[in-house]
Design an enzyme around this catalytic site. Structure first.
Site, PDB file in Angstrom:
ATOM      1  N   GLN A  47       3.021  -9.791   6.694  1.00 19.44           N
ATOM      2  CA  GLN A  47       4.225  -9.549   5.883  1.00 19.44           C
ATOM      3  C   GLN A  47       5.336  -8.979   6.761  1.00 19.44           C
ATOM      4  O   GLN A  47       6.491  -9.418   6.704  1.00 19.44           O
ATOM      5  CB  GLN A  47       3.872  -8.578   4.750  1.00 19.44           C
ATOM      6  CG  GLN A  47       5.049  -8.053   3.971  1.00 19.44           C
ATOM      7  CD  GLN A  47       4.649  -7.356   2.677  1.00 19.44           C
ATOM      8  OE1 GLN A  47       4.431  -8.005   1.679  1.00 19.44           O
ATOM      9  NE2 GLN A  47       4.547  -6.035   2.702  1.00 19.44           N
ATOM     10  N   HIS A  72       1.174   4.536   0.918  1.00 17.02           N
ATOM     11  CA  HIS A  72       2.579   4.689   0.496  1.00 17.02           C
ATOM     12  C   HIS A  72       3.104   6.089   0.839  1.00 17.02           C
ATOM     13  O   HIS A  72       4.234   6.233   1.271  1.00 17.02           O
ATOM     14  CB  HIS A  72       2.712   4.490  -1.020  1.00 17.02           C
ATOM     15  CG  HIS A  72       2.359   3.113  -1.498  1.00 17.02           C
ATOM     16  ND1 HIS A  72       1.334   2.878  -2.390  1.00 17.02           N
ATOM     17  CD2 HIS A  72       2.899   1.907  -1.216  1.00 17.02           C
ATOM     18  CE1 HIS A  72       1.272   1.585  -2.644  1.00 17.02           C
ATOM     19  NE2 HIS A  72       2.188   0.968  -1.958  1.00 17.02           N
ATOM     20  N   LYS A  90      -0.981  -2.582   7.357  1.00 13.61           N
ATOM     21  CA  LYS A  90      -2.093  -3.314   6.740  1.00 13.61           C
ATOM     22  C   LYS A  90      -1.631  -4.737   6.414  1.00 13.61           C
ATOM     23  O   LYS A  90      -2.355  -5.697   6.578  1.00 13.61           O
ATOM     24  CB  LYS A  90      -2.596  -2.615   5.484  1.00 13.61           C
ATOM     25  CG  LYS A  90      -3.813  -3.344   4.902  1.00 13.61           C
ATOM     26  CD  LYS A  90      -4.247  -2.787   3.586  1.00 13.61           C
ATOM     27  CE  LYS A  90      -3.285  -3.060   2.483  1.00 13.61           C
ATOM     28  NZ  LYS A  90      -3.402  -4.362   1.821  1.00 13.61           N
TER      29      LYS A  90
HETATM   30  O1  PAF Z   1       3.787  -4.850   0.216  1.00 12.39           O
HETATM   31  C1  PAF Z   1       4.139  -4.832  -0.982  1.00 12.39           C
HETATM   32  O2  PAF Z   1       3.780  -3.973  -1.772  1.00 12.39           O
HETATM   33  C2  PAF Z   1       5.056  -5.954  -1.492  1.00 12.39           C
HETATM   34  O3  PAF Z   1       4.743  -7.168  -0.898  1.00 12.39           O
HETATM   35  C3  PAF Z   1       6.548  -5.631  -1.341  1.00 12.39           C
HETATM   36  C4  PAF Z   1       6.954  -5.489   0.112  1.00 12.39           C
HETATM   37  C5  PAF Z   1       6.880  -4.365  -2.107  1.00 12.39           C
HETATM   38  C6  PAF Z   1       7.380  -6.779  -1.960  1.00 12.39           C
HETATM   39  O4  PAF Z   1       7.132  -6.943  -3.315  1.00 12.39           O
END
Ligand code: PAF
Length: 269
Positions: A149, A33, A145
């Protein structure tokens, strides 16, 4: 850092005409993050982080219940990183408009994690949809990672929103295990076990790069991992652009999902 507990208020008070970078998270922040936030701060005038453990993307109740949460620590870190805005929305506000939450995936997309986590990505797309309806950020930063998504979100938001996704490189612990909030649920030994898997997948990746025919060893490598009493959901080679099975030496990626003591981890090289 300004903290908003409601998207509505954020939407009223933040000027989205400025170049705003959005980093959606579920908290339990880690170096992956931090690198998304750093990329946003470099590219954008202001950075908005959200923390929301989204119930609709958990296909198992216990997984949602046990997901690591540490809001106090997260806020402290975000202040140190000089994030401009933090959004911590309430469940009620997010799920108020049920219409926006019903999302269907194409049959073609039912591969990898979609196959093994029914409802998961529908939940991810729904929450991002809900966010982007209000958060008119110029860029949204996501980690590689979670490669599938990014793939699904790119397709989903392309025709609906102006926000552009910026994929960011996976950050690894000692150049091995990918940082993940779920790592907080692992013991030291389990981290080591998971690191061995990352190393073996990486070596496999490099061996294919060297000689493409080595891709045929995939079942052997999978069996080797399973012989350590690790459950593997999938271990597959896929096209890195469209995730199809059509691959060649220059466009493949390896995807794995496995369990260490009931904790599901994913990775790709
Ligand atoms: O990758 C994540 O942490 C989650 O899937 C996200 C993109 C914040 C959606 O809740």
């Amino acid at each position: 850092m300004i903290i908003f507990k409601s998207i509505n208020r954020l939407n009223k008070e933040v000027n989205f005409k400025a170049n705003i970078g959005f980093v959606p998270t579920m908290g339990a922040l880690h170096k992956g993050h931090f690198s998304l936030i750093k990329s946003s701060k470099k590219k954008c005038k202001k950075t908005l982080v959200s923390i929301f453990v989204n119930p609709s993307q958990f296909n198992k109740k216990n997984d949602y219940k046990n997901y690591p949460r540490n809001l106090k620590r997260d806020i402290k870190i975000l202040k140190i990183l000089k994030v401009d805005y933090l959004l911590i929305p309430k469940i009620n506000e997010i799920y108020k408009n049920k219409k926006n939450m019903k999302i269907k995936l194409n049959k073609k997309d039912k591969i990898l994690c979609v196959k093994y986590r029914p409802g998961h990505f529908e939940g991810v797309l729904a929450i991002i949809n809900q966010f982007l309806i209000n958060i008119k950020a110029k860029f949204m930063f996501l980690g590689e990672k979670d490669y599938q998504q990014i793939h699904l979100l790119k397709k989903f938001i392309k025709s609906k929103f102006k926000t552009k996704i910026i994929p960011c490189k996976t950050v690894r612990l000692n150049n091995s295990l990918a940082y993940s909030s779920r790592n907080f649920l692992l013991s030291k030994n389990e981290i080591q076990k998971a690191s061995l898997i990352s190393n073996s997948v990486r070596s496999f990746y490099l061996s294919i790069k060297k000689n493409f025919r080595n891709k045929n060893n995939i079942n052997e490598i999978k069996k080797n991992i399973e012989s350590k009493r690790i459950k593997v959901d999938y271990f597959e080679l896929r096209n890195k652009k469209n995730l199809s099975k059509k691959i060649d030496k220059n466009n493949f990626k390896i995807f794995i999902a496995y369990y260490i003591n009931n904790i599901r981890l994913i990775d790709n090289f």
